[in-house]
Design an enzyme around this catalytic site. Structure first.
Site, short mmCIF file in Angstrom:
data_model
loop_
_atom_site.label_atom_id
_atom_site.label_comp_id
_atom_site.label_asym_id
_atom_site.label_seq_id
_atom_site.Cartn_x
_atom_site.Cartn_y
_atom_site.Cartn_z
N ARG A 1 27.72 12.76 58.43
CA ARG A 1 27.74 11.37 57.81
C ARG A 1 28.97 11.46 56.93
NH1 ARG A 1 24.14 12.12 60.52
NH2 ARG A 1 25.02 10.73 61.67
N TYR B 1 24.22 16.09 56.72
CA TYR B 1 25.66 15.10 56.35
C TYR B 1 26.91 16.09 56.30
CZ TYR B 1 21.52 14.07 53.78
OH TYR B 1 20.09 13.19 53.00
N THR C 1 20.00 -5.23 51.54
CA THR C 1 19.45 -4.01 50.99
C THR C 1 17.78 -5.15 51.24
OG1 THR C 1 17.81 -3.17 49.43
CG2 THR C 1 19.51 -5.01 49.13
N HIS D 1 21.02 6.43 45.00
CA HIS D 1 20.95 7.79 46.30
C HIS D 1 21.66 8.79 46.25
CE1 HIS D 1 18.02 4.44 47.65
NE2 HIS D 1 17.52 5.39 46.30
N PRO E 1 16.33 -12.83 54.86
CA PRO E 1 15.25 -12.05 53.62
C PRO E 1 14.17 -12.10 53.61
CG PRO E 1 16.41 -14.76 54.01
CD PRO E 1 16.64 -13.49 55.23
#
Length: 229
Positions: free
Chosen positions: A56, A53, A170, A104, A197
Protein backbone atom coordinates in the site's frame (compact mmCIF):
# COMPACT_ATOMS: atom_id res chain seq x y z
CA UNK A 1 -13.18 33.53 7.07
CA UNK A 2 -16.05 31.07 7.06
CA UNK A 3 -15.13 27.58 8.17
CA UNK A 4 -15.20 24.78 5.59
CA UNK A 5 -14.73 21.16 6.63
CA UNK A 6 -14.09 18.44 4.07
CA UNK A 7 -14.90 14.79 4.73
CA UNK A 8 -12.90 12.77 2.22
CA UNK A 9 -12.74 9.07 1.51
CA UNK A 10 -11.36 6.50 -0.88
CA UNK A 11 -13.11 8.01 -3.90
CA UNK A 12 -10.84 11.05 -4.00
CA UNK A 13 -7.75 8.81 -3.99
CA UNK A 14 -9.30 6.54 -6.62
CA UNK A 15 -9.04 9.41 -9.09
CA UNK A 16 -5.28 9.28 -8.49
CA UNK A 17 -5.17 5.59 -9.34
CA UNK A 18 -5.38 4.16 -5.82
CA UNK A 19 -7.92 1.40 -5.44
CA UNK A 20 -10.89 1.93 -3.18
CA UNK A 21 -11.18 -0.09 -0.01
CA UNK A 22 -12.50 -3.41 -1.28
CA UNK A 23 -13.85 -4.90 -4.47
CA UNK A 24 -17.22 -6.53 -5.17
CA UNK A 25 -15.99 -9.85 -3.76
CA UNK A 26 -15.24 -8.21 -0.42
CA UNK A 27 -11.50 -8.64 -0.83
CA UNK A 28 -8.84 -5.95 -0.57
CA UNK A 29 -5.97 -6.65 -2.98
CA UNK A 30 -6.86 -10.33 -2.84
CA UNK A 31 -6.95 -10.52 0.96
CA UNK A 32 -9.80 -10.87 3.40
CA UNK A 33 -9.92 -7.73 5.52
CA UNK A 34 -9.84 -9.92 8.63
CA UNK A 35 -6.45 -11.29 7.55
CA UNK A 36 -4.65 -7.97 7.13
CA UNK A 37 -6.56 -5.19 8.92
CA UNK A 38 -7.09 -6.33 12.50
CA UNK A 39 -4.90 -6.59 15.63
CA UNK A 40 -5.59 -10.33 15.59
CA UNK A 41 -4.23 -10.61 12.05
CA UNK A 42 -1.02 -8.84 13.07
CA UNK A 43 -0.61 -11.11 16.09
CA UNK A 44 -1.19 -14.22 13.98
CA UNK A 45 0.87 -13.36 10.89
CA UNK A 46 2.79 -10.08 11.25
CA UNK A 47 4.82 -10.64 8.08
CA UNK A 48 1.68 -10.90 5.94
CA UNK A 49 0.31 -7.69 7.46
CA UNK A 50 3.59 -5.83 6.94
CA UNK A 51 3.82 -7.08 3.34
CA UNK A 52 0.29 -5.83 2.74
CA UNK A 53 1.00 -2.34 4.07
CA UNK A 54 4.39 -2.17 2.38
CA UNK A 55 2.57 -2.69 -0.91
CA UNK A 56 0.00 0.00 0.00
CA UNK A 57 2.84 2.38 0.88
CA UNK A 58 4.61 1.78 -2.43
CA UNK A 59 1.39 2.33 -4.39
CA UNK A 60 0.64 5.55 -2.53
CA UNK A 61 4.16 6.86 -3.12
CA UNK A 62 3.73 6.35 -6.88
CA UNK A 63 0.35 8.11 -7.00
CA UNK A 64 0.00 11.84 -7.63
CA UNK A 65 -2.57 14.31 -6.27
CA UNK A 66 -5.42 15.01 -8.67
CA UNK A 67 -7.49 18.09 -9.46
CA UNK A 68 -9.71 17.55 -6.41
CA UNK A 69 -6.75 17.57 -4.01
CA UNK A 70 -5.34 20.74 -5.58
CA UNK A 71 -8.71 22.50 -5.55
CA UNK A 72 -9.16 21.83 -1.83
CA UNK A 73 -5.69 23.21 -1.15
CA UNK A 74 -6.61 26.39 -3.08
CA UNK A 75 -9.81 26.74 -1.06
CA UNK A 76 -7.73 27.38 2.06
CA UNK A 77 -6.84 30.82 0.68
CA UNK A 78 -10.49 31.85 1.03
CA UNK A 79 -11.90 29.72 3.87
CA UNK A 80 -10.76 28.31 7.19
CA UNK A 81 -10.34 24.77 5.82
CA UNK A 82 -10.00 21.55 7.77
CA UNK A 83 -9.86 18.18 6.03
CA UNK A 84 -11.06 15.09 7.87
CA UNK A 85 -10.05 12.09 5.81
CA UNK A 86 -10.57 8.37 6.09
CA UNK A 87 -7.63 7.91 3.70
CA UNK A 88 -4.22 6.81 4.92
CA UNK A 89 -2.27 8.26 1.97
CA UNK A 90 -0.67 11.72 1.98
CA UNK A 91 -2.14 13.07 -1.27
CA UNK A 92 -3.93 15.94 0.48
CA UNK A 93 -0.66 17.11 2.03
CA UNK A 94 1.30 16.71 -1.19
CA UNK A 95 -1.26 18.92 -2.95
CA UNK A 96 -0.62 21.65 -0.37
CA UNK A 97 -3.35 21.22 2.24
CA UNK A 98 -2.05 22.13 5.67
CA UNK A 99 -4.72 20.97 8.12
CA UNK A 100 -5.47 17.31 7.55
CA UNK A 101 -6.85 15.00 10.23
CA UNK A 102 -6.34 11.33 9.36
CA UNK A 103 -9.08 9.43 11.17
CA UNK A 104 -7.75 6.01 10.24
CA UNK A 105 -4.02 6.66 10.53
CA UNK A 106 -1.25 7.22 8.00
CA UNK A 107 0.82 4.92 5.82
CA UNK A 108 3.92 7.09 6.22
CA UNK A 109 4.03 6.64 9.98
CA UNK A 110 4.76 3.73 12.32
CA UNK A 111 3.92 3.39 15.98
CA UNK A 112 5.17 1.28 18.83
CA UNK A 113 3.21 -1.86 19.68
CA UNK A 114 3.77 -1.02 23.36
CA UNK A 115 3.40 2.77 23.47
CA UNK A 116 0.76 4.06 21.05
CA UNK A 117 2.05 7.61 21.58
CA UNK A 118 5.47 6.70 20.16
CA UNK A 119 4.95 7.49 16.47
CA UNK A 120 7.64 8.06 13.84
CA UNK A 121 7.66 9.14 10.20
CA UNK A 122 8.43 6.30 7.81
CA UNK A 123 9.19 5.87 4.13
CA UNK A 124 9.74 2.61 2.29
CA UNK A 125 9.18 -0.93 3.50
CA UNK A 126 8.89 -1.96 7.12
CA UNK A 127 10.41 -5.21 8.36
CA UNK A 128 9.88 -7.31 11.47
CA UNK A 129 13.23 -5.98 12.72
CA UNK A 130 11.87 -2.42 12.91
CA UNK A 131 11.65 -1.61 16.65
CA UNK A 132 11.03 1.39 18.88
CA UNK A 133 13.59 3.10 21.15
CA UNK A 134 13.07 0.40 23.79
CA UNK A 135 13.38 -2.50 21.36
CA UNK A 136 9.67 -3.26 21.08
CA UNK A 137 8.15 -4.04 17.65
CA UNK A 138 6.68 -1.26 15.55
CA UNK A 139 3.45 -1.56 13.57
CA UNK A 140 1.77 0.47 10.83
CA UNK A 141 0.18 3.62 12.26
CA UNK A 142 -3.24 2.49 11.06
CA UNK A 143 -6.52 2.22 12.93
CA UNK A 144 -7.48 -1.40 12.37
CA UNK A 145 -10.95 -2.90 12.59
CA UNK A 146 -11.87 -3.43 16.22
CA UNK A 147 -9.74 -0.52 17.43
CA UNK A 148 -10.94 2.85 18.70
CA UNK A 149 -10.52 5.98 16.58
CA UNK A 150 -8.43 8.31 18.77
CA UNK A 151 -8.99 11.44 16.66
CA UNK A 152 -12.76 11.12 16.39
CA UNK A 153 -13.32 13.69 19.16
CA UNK A 154 -11.13 16.18 17.31
CA UNK A 155 -13.13 15.54 14.13
CA UNK A 156 -16.41 16.20 15.94
CA UNK A 157 -15.03 19.49 17.29
CA UNK A 158 -14.05 20.59 13.78
CA UNK A 159 -17.30 19.69 12.06
CA UNK A 160 -19.51 21.25 14.72
CA UNK A 161 -18.02 24.65 13.84
CA UNK A 162 -18.40 24.27 10.06
CA UNK A 163 -20.33 26.76 7.97
CA UNK A 164 -19.80 24.62 4.86
CA UNK A 165 -19.20 20.87 4.62
CA UNK A 166 -17.93 19.04 1.54
CA UNK A 167 -18.36 15.27 1.43
CA UNK A 168 -16.00 13.87 -1.19
CA UNK A 169 -15.53 10.27 -2.25
CA UNK A 170 -17.03 8.59 0.78
CA UNK A 171 -20.29 6.68 1.15
CA UNK A 172 -20.24 7.39 4.90
CA UNK A 173 -20.88 3.74 5.72
CA UNK A 174 -17.85 3.10 7.95
CA UNK A 175 -18.39 4.05 11.58
CA UNK A 176 -17.68 6.15 13.50
CA UNK A 177 -16.81 8.41 10.52
CA UNK A 178 -20.29 7.81 9.12
CA UNK A 179 -21.83 9.60 12.10
CA UNK A 180 -19.94 12.87 11.63
CA UNK A 181 -22.69 14.54 9.60
CA UNK A 182 -25.01 14.21 12.58
CA UNK A 183 -22.84 16.81 14.36
CA UNK A 184 -23.16 19.42 11.60
CA UNK A 185 -25.01 22.61 12.48
CA UNK A 186 -28.53 22.83 10.94
CA UNK A 187 -27.45 26.16 9.39
CA UNK A 188 -24.45 24.69 7.60
CA UNK A 189 -24.44 24.02 3.86
CA UNK A 190 -23.54 20.48 2.80
CA UNK A 191 -22.22 19.54 -0.63
CA UNK A 192 -21.87 15.88 -1.57
CA UNK A 193 -19.62 15.13 -4.53
CA UNK A 194 -20.21 11.51 -5.46
CA UNK A 195 -21.27 9.80 -8.71
CA UNK A 196 -23.52 7.46 -6.69
CA UNK A 197 -24.61 9.39 -3.58
CA UNK A 198 -26.37 7.40 -0.88
CA UNK A 199 -26.84 9.93 1.93
CA UNK A 200 -29.58 12.50 2.40
CA UNK A 201 -29.33 15.34 4.91
CA UNK A 202 -30.88 18.74 5.47
CA UNK A 203 -29.38 21.62 3.45
CA UNK A 204 -27.60 19.14 1.18
CA UNK A 205 -26.71 19.72 -2.47
CA UNK A 206 -25.63 16.68 -4.45
CA UNK A 207 -23.11 16.90 -7.29
CA UNK A 208 -23.23 13.48 -9.04
CA UNK A 209 -19.64 13.52 -10.31
CA UNK A 210 -16.42 11.90 -9.32
CA UNK A 211 -14.03 13.88 -7.14
CA UNK A 212 -11.61 15.13 -9.81
CA UNK A 213 -14.48 16.50 -11.90
CA UNK A 214 -16.85 17.71 -9.20
CA UNK A 215 -14.65 19.21 -6.52
CA UNK A 216 -12.96 21.93 -8.64
CA UNK A 217 -16.32 23.31 -9.80
CA UNK A 218 -17.74 23.41 -6.27
CA UNK A 219 -14.56 25.03 -4.99
CA UNK A 220 -14.68 27.72 -7.65
CA UNK A 221 -18.30 28.49 -6.71
CA UNK A 222 -17.32 28.77 -3.06
CA UNK A 223 -14.37 31.02 -3.93
CA UNK A 224 -16.66 33.32 -5.91
CA UNK A 225 -19.01 33.56 -2.94
CA UNK A 226 -16.15 34.34 -0.56
CA UNK A 227 -14.64 36.90 -2.93
CA UNK A 228 -17.97 38.69 -3.30
CA UNK A 229 -18.63 38.87 0.44
Amino acid sequence: MRKCVILSGAGISADSGLKTFRDASGLWEGHRVEDVCTPQAYAKNPQLVLDFYNQRRRQAAEALPNAAHYALAELADYYDVSIITQNVDDLHERAGSRRVLHLHGQLNKLRSCLDENYVIDWQGDQSLETVDHNGYPMRPHIVWFGESVPLFGDAVHEIREADVVLVVGTSLKVYPAASLLSYVSPQAEIFVIDPNPQAAWQNMEIIPKNAAAGVPSVVQDLIRIASAA
